[in-house]
Design a protein around this motif. Structure first.
Motif, PDB file in Angstrom:
ATOM      1  N   TYR A   8      42.708  37.627  28.817  1.00 41.68           N
ATOM      2  CA  TYR A   8      41.375  36.881  28.421  1.00 41.68           C
ATOM      3  C   TYR A   8      40.953  36.275  26.893  1.00 41.68           C
ATOM      4  O   TYR A   8      41.498  37.763  25.852  1.00 41.68           O
ATOM      5  CB  TYR A   8      40.110  37.932  28.444  1.00 41.68           C
ATOM      6  CG  TYR A   8      40.285  38.133  30.327  1.00 41.68           C
ATOM      7  CD1 TYR A   8      39.642  37.228  31.116  1.00 41.68           C
ATOM      8  CD2 TYR A   8      41.066  39.591  31.068  1.00 41.68           C
ATOM      9  CE1 TYR A   8      40.095  37.659  32.514  1.00 41.68           C
ATOM     10  CE2 TYR A   8      40.718  39.241  32.542  1.00 41.68           C
ATOM     11  CZ  TYR A   8      40.273  38.438  33.200  1.00 41.68           C
ATOM     12  OH  TYR A   8      40.311  38.891  34.858  1.00 41.68           O
ATOM     13  N   PHE A  81      32.605  42.022  35.711  1.00 41.39           N
ATOM     14  CA  PHE A  81      32.790  40.412  35.402  1.00 41.39           C
ATOM     15  C   PHE A  81      31.395  40.566  36.298  1.00 41.39           C
ATOM     16  O   PHE A  81      30.558  40.925  36.783  1.00 41.39           O
ATOM     17  CB  PHE A  81      33.525  40.698  36.709  1.00 41.39           C
ATOM     18  CG  PHE A  81      34.873  41.426  36.337  1.00 41.39           C
ATOM     19  CD1 PHE A  81      36.174  40.036  35.914  1.00 41.39           C
ATOM     20  CD2 PHE A  81      35.637  42.589  36.763  1.00 41.39           C
ATOM     21  CE1 PHE A  81      37.498  40.492  35.541  1.00 41.39           C
ATOM     22  CE2 PHE A  81      37.009  42.400  36.576  1.00 41.39           C
ATOM     23  CZ  PHE A  81      37.613  41.616  35.462  1.00 41.39           C
ATOM     24  N   GLN A  84      28.476  42.347  38.648  1.00 45.03           N
ATOM     25  CA  GLN A  84      28.888  43.704  38.420  1.00 45.03           C
ATOM     26  C   GLN A  84      28.637  43.795  37.420  1.00 45.03           C
ATOM     27  O   GLN A  84      27.487  43.403  36.344  1.00 45.03           O
ATOM     28  CB  GLN A  84      30.648  44.020  38.771  1.00 45.03           C
ATOM     29  CG  GLN A  84      31.292  42.968  39.758  1.00 45.03           C
ATOM     30  CD  GLN A  84      32.789  43.105  40.059  1.00 45.03           C
ATOM     31  OE1 GLN A  84      33.192  44.402  38.861  1.00 45.03           O
ATOM     32  NE2 GLN A  84      33.530  43.155  40.902  1.00 45.03           N
ATOM     33  N   ASN A 116      42.176  37.450  36.740  1.00 40.56           N
ATOM     34  CA  ASN A 116      42.428  36.757  37.975  1.00 40.56           C
ATOM     35  C   ASN A 116      42.416  35.345  36.501  1.00 40.56           C
ATOM     36  O   ASN A 116      41.507  34.982  35.807  1.00 40.56           O
ATOM     37  CB  ASN A 116      41.607  36.576  38.511  1.00 40.56           C
ATOM     38  CG  ASN A 116      41.395  35.703  39.556  1.00 40.56           C
ATOM     39  OD1 ASN A 116      41.288  34.739  39.548  1.00 40.56           O
ATOM     40  ND2 ASN A 116      41.868  35.933  40.686  1.00 40.56           N
ATOM     41  N   HIS A 118      41.263  33.169  37.331  1.00 41.15           N
ATOM     42  CA  HIS A 118      40.385  31.683  37.656  1.00 41.15           C
ATOM     43  C   HIS A 118      39.071  32.508  36.878  1.00 41.15           C
ATOM     44  O   HIS A 118      37.171  31.956  37.568  1.00 41.15           O
ATOM     45  CB  HIS A 118      40.003  31.620  38.983  1.00 41.15           C
ATOM     46  CG  HIS A 118      41.164  31.091  39.444  1.00 41.15           C
ATOM     47  ND1 HIS A 118      42.002  29.757  38.972  1.00 41.15           N
ATOM     48  CD2 HIS A 118      42.503  31.300  40.291  1.00 41.15           C
ATOM     49  CE1 HIS A 118      43.013  29.236  39.357  1.00 41.15           C
ATOM     50  NE2 HIS A 118      43.375  29.816  40.160  1.00 41.15           N
ATOM     51  N   TRP A 119      39.448  33.799  36.292  1.00 46.11           N
ATOM     52  CA  TRP A 119      38.046  34.257  36.073  1.00 46.11           C
ATOM     53  C   TRP A 119      37.431  34.646  35.113  1.00 46.11           C
ATOM     54  O   TRP A 119      38.150  33.939  34.425  1.00 46.11           O
ATOM     55  CB  TRP A 119      38.306  36.021  36.470  1.00 46.11           C
ATOM     56  CG  TRP A 119      38.678  36.737  38.295  1.00 46.11           C
ATOM     57  CD1 TRP A 119      37.961  35.711  39.076  1.00 46.11           C
ATOM     58  CD2 TRP A 119      38.664  37.763  38.146  1.00 46.11           C
ATOM     59  NE1 TRP A 119      38.368  36.400  40.016  1.00 46.11           N
ATOM     60  CE2 TRP A 119      39.197  37.827  39.602  1.00 46.11           C
ATOM     61  CE3 TRP A 119      39.338  38.714  37.836  1.00 46.11           C
ATOM     62  CZ2 TRP A 119      39.233  38.669  40.379  1.00 46.11           C
ATOM     63  CZ3 TRP A 119      39.889  39.972  38.461  1.00 46.11           C
ATOM     64  CH2 TRP A 119      39.763  39.841  39.606  1.00 46.11           C
ATOM     65  N   TYR A 120      36.804  34.763  34.276  1.00 43.52           N
ATOM     66  CA  TYR A 120      35.778  35.402  33.433  1.00 43.52           C
ATOM     67  C   TYR A 120      34.999  36.854  33.089  1.00 43.52           C
ATOM     68  O   TYR A 120      34.977  37.171  34.110  1.00 43.52           O
ATOM     69  CB  TYR A 120      34.871  33.917  32.655  1.00 43.52           C
ATOM     70  CG  TYR A 120      33.615  33.810  33.445  1.00 43.52           C
ATOM     71  CD1 TYR A 120      32.710  34.887  32.796  1.00 43.52           C
ATOM     72  CD2 TYR A 120      33.438  32.868  34.521  1.00 43.52           C
ATOM     73  CE1 TYR A 120      31.275  34.551  33.886  1.00 43.52           C
ATOM     74  CE2 TYR A 120      32.258  33.213  35.144  1.00 43.52           C
ATOM     75  CZ  TYR A 120      31.656  33.598  35.328  1.00 43.52           C
ATOM     76  OH  TYR A 120      30.155  33.224  36.172  1.00 43.52           O
ATOM     77  N   LEU A 121      35.004  36.937  31.828  1.00 42.65           N
ATOM     78  CA  LEU A 121      34.451  37.960  32.100  1.00 42.65           C
ATOM     79  C   LEU A 121      33.381  39.029  30.761  1.00 42.65           C
ATOM     80  O   LEU A 121      33.000  37.800  29.964  1.00 42.65           O
ATOM     81  CB  LEU A 121      34.936  39.716  31.909  1.00 42.65           C
ATOM     82  CG  LEU A 121      36.145  39.790  30.667  1.00 42.65           C
ATOM     83  CD1 LEU A 121      35.518  39.832  29.685  1.00 42.65           C
ATOM     84  CD2 LEU A 121      37.221  40.668  31.624  1.00 42.65           C
ATOM     85  N   ARG A 139      31.002  35.675  26.812  1.00 41.90           N
ATOM     86  CA  ARG A 139      31.562  35.802  27.737  1.00 41.90           C
ATOM     87  C   ARG A 139      32.839  35.746  27.351  1.00 41.90           C
ATOM     88  O   ARG A 139      33.423  34.438  26.350  1.00 41.90           O
ATOM     89  CB  ARG A 139      31.076  34.347  28.555  1.00 41.90           C
ATOM     90  CG  ARG A 139      31.813  34.028  29.564  1.00 41.90           C
ATOM     91  CD  ARG A 139      31.393  32.325  30.441  1.00 41.90           C
ATOM     92  NE  ARG A 139      32.259  32.197  30.584  1.00 41.90           N
ATOM     93  CZ  ARG A 139      32.262  31.268  32.026  1.00 41.90           C
ATOM     94  NH1 ARG A 139      30.961  30.782  32.213  1.00 41.90           N
ATOM     95  NH2 ARG A 139      33.435  30.608  32.643  1.00 41.90           N
ATOM     96  N   ASP A 141      37.084  34.091  28.520  1.00 41.49           N
ATOM     97  CA  ASP A 141      36.934  33.348  29.948  1.00 41.49           C
ATOM     98  C   ASP A 141      39.199  33.759  30.268  1.00 41.49           C
ATOM     99  O   ASP A 141      39.588  34.164  28.723  1.00 41.49           O
ATOM    100  CB  ASP A 141      37.388  31.960  29.234  1.00 41.49           C
ATOM    101  CG  ASP A 141      36.122  31.359  29.538  1.00 41.49           C
ATOM    102  OD1 ASP A 141      35.729  31.797  30.779  1.00 41.49           O
ATOM    103  OD2 ASP A 141      35.773  31.010  28.585  1.00 41.49           O
ATOM    104  N   ALA A 142      39.873  33.686  30.950  1.00 40.99           N
ATOM    105  CA  ALA A 142      40.779  33.860  31.219  1.00 40.99           C
ATOM    106  C   ALA A 142      41.653  32.955  30.862  1.00 40.99           C
ATOM    107  O   ALA A 142      41.251  31.967  30.712  1.00 40.99           O
ATOM    108  CB  ALA A 142      41.223  34.539  32.821  1.00 40.99           C
TER     109      ALA A 142
END
Length: 157
Positions: A8, A81, A84, A116, A118-121, A139, A141-142
């Motif tokens: 990330y 995430f 969450q 993943n 396709h995710w971001y956190l 934010r 990104d992955a």
């Protein structure tokens, strides 16, 4: 040899005239072999877990001691995430560098962060640098980085 590294970020944010906050991740373990054709091809991929690294560094410098910090307190560093609750990884920390997953910096340990592509956190940090309070919420990104190199180089190691 085909190697894919998953991570990330990273992000770098200005703190003051001489400092910047750099947050990055690194793989939680060595890359696993996914495919192999003897003498012709090997494919590796890092695990679907990463660790964080937090560094309040001298602006424009990648590494080394930061002469601009007289006092620092990272009151809180957390991530979450979407949809969450935040997970706090760091609290009341008195140094400008921290690596999750490394006993020297994280003696109580913490679980790696799921990855993943396709995710971001989101990350949040609340800190005081040289008597001034800073809060960031960003934010991240992955990403993946792929490298190809001749298998003969790997064989000679």
């Amino acid at each position: 040899m085909d190697t894919t590294v998953q991570y990330y970020g990273p992000i770098t944010l200005p703190v003051d005239d001489g400092n910047e906050l750099h947050i990055s991740t690194y793989p939680a373990d060595f890359a696993d072999q996914e495919a192999h054709t003897p003498f012709l091809y090997r494919r590796f991929r890092t695990p679907d877990q990463v660790y964080f690294q937090v560094f309040v560094r001298e602006k424009g410098k990648e590494a080394g001691r930061n002469p601009n910090i007289e006092a620092i307190k990272i009151r809180s560093f957390s991530y979450h995430f979407p949809s969450q609750e935040p997970t706090e990884l760091l609290a009341d920390y008195d140094d400008n560098f921290w690596m999750q997953g490394q006993p020297k910096y994280n003696p109580v340990g913490s679980e790696p962060i799921p990855f993943n592509e396709h995710w971001y956190l989101h990350v949040q940090i609340d800190m005081n640098v040289n008597g001034v309070d800073y809060k960031f919420s960003e934010r991240i990104d992955a990403n993946t980085r792929r490298s190809l190199r001749p298998l003969i180089l790997w064989s000679l190691q």
